[in-house]
Design an enzyme around this catalytic site. Structure first.
Site, PDB file in Angstrom:
ATOM      1  N   GLY A  73      -9.850   8.952   4.514  1.00  0.00           N
ATOM      2  CA  GLY A  73      -9.355   8.778   3.160  1.00  0.00           C
ATOM      3  C   GLY A  73      -9.293   7.302   2.809  1.00  0.00           C
ATOM      4  CB  SER A  95      -4.469   1.979   3.928  1.00  0.00           C
ATOM      5  OG  SER A  95      -5.515   2.885   3.664  1.00  0.00           O
ATOM      6  N   GLY A 123     -13.294  11.147  -4.768  1.00  0.00           N
ATOM      7  CA  GLY A 123     -11.906  11.385  -5.153  1.00  0.00           C
ATOM      8  C   GLY A 123     -11.376  12.701  -4.632  1.00  0.00           C
ATOM      9  CG  ASP A 182      -3.553   8.290   2.905  1.00  0.00           C
ATOM     10  OD1 ASP A 182      -2.873   9.209   2.422  1.00  0.00           O
ATOM     11  OD2 ASP A 182      -3.599   7.147   2.409  1.00  0.00           O
ATOM     12  CG  HIS A 235      -2.271  14.764   0.057  1.00  0.00           C
ATOM     13  ND1 HIS A 235      -3.156  14.082   0.846  1.00  0.00           N
ATOM     14  CD2 HIS A 235      -1.260  13.901  -0.207  1.00  0.00           C
ATOM     15  CE1 HIS A 235      -2.709  12.853   1.069  1.00  0.00           C
ATOM     16  NE2 HIS A 235      -1.545  12.721   0.437  1.00  0.00           N
TER      17      HIS A 235
END
Length: 214
Positions: A46, A52, A75, A141, A144
């Site tokens: 992700g 990050s 996305g 990450d 979800h």
């Protein structure tokens, strides 16, 4: 290496497009420094626009290893048009779909970290199937939903080396705070007996691989 990033690295992180808060970012960086000592790659599932990734790449640079980031760059479900986290500035006007890859590359360029990162453009389950080696850290990450979180866990957790770290973002025990899929894979990792918890920083969980078999 220091457990906290250099001021210029932290400034690049804060300037990058993305959603990770600073407290969680600092915890991720600390975990990456720890895991990088194993001499193995640090892998992120992700990427989005690379916020990050900066922290993983900084730890990788200092340890002489490589950060790898896996994303299809179209996305996740909550970033599509009409959803809460949609950003029209990362939509490719020619094809009408999200494309965060150019923004990601600009993020790494501005941070001076391009040479320390391998960007794999593809879907996590497909990449996991062809990844043969161990990694020192896996940071989950990605999407979800239960499907995506489960695929990320099943594809990548077994590749964490003994002594390495599994880091899961957006873990919310209370459904009122957020989606439950990351929380469910976090519980699954603990129940497996292969991982033990190292730290909790808001929604970021850091687990260490202590045994084989998941």
């Amino acid at each position: 290496m220091a457990a906290t990033p250099k001021p210029e690295t932290l400034a690049a992180f804060e300037a990058a497009k993305g959603f990770m808060p600073v407290r969680e970012g600092l915890a991720l960086h600390k975990a990456a420094v720890d895991a990088a000592a194993l001499g193995l790659p640090l892998l992120e599932v992700g990427t989005y626009c690379g916020r990050s990734t900066i922290l993983l790449a900084d730890a990788a640079r200092e340890a002489g290893v490589t950060a790898v980031t896996v994303d299809h760059h179209r996305g996740s479900e909550e970033q599509q048009p009409g959803w809460e986290y949609h950003d029209p500035t990362v939509v490719d006007p020619e094809v009408g779909l999200m494309d965060t890859l150019p923004a990601f590359r600009r993020t790494l360029h501005h941070a001076g970290l391009e040479e320390h990162v391998i960007a794999v453009v593809g879907r996590s389950p497909q990449v996991a199937k062809v990844w043969a080696g161990e990694v020192g850290l896996v940071f989950i990450d990605g999407g979800h939903t239960d499907e995506h979180a489960t695929n990320d866990y099943e594809g990548w957790a077994p590749k964490v080396a003994e002594g390495g770290l599994l880091v899961i973002h957006d873990v919310f025990p209370d459904p009122a705070d957020g989606g439950q899929a990351p929380y469910r894979i976090y519980l699954r990792a603990l129940a497996s007996g292969a991982f033990t918890e190292v730290s909790v920083t808001d929604s970021l969980r850091v687990l260490r691989r202590v045994a084989s078999g998941i």
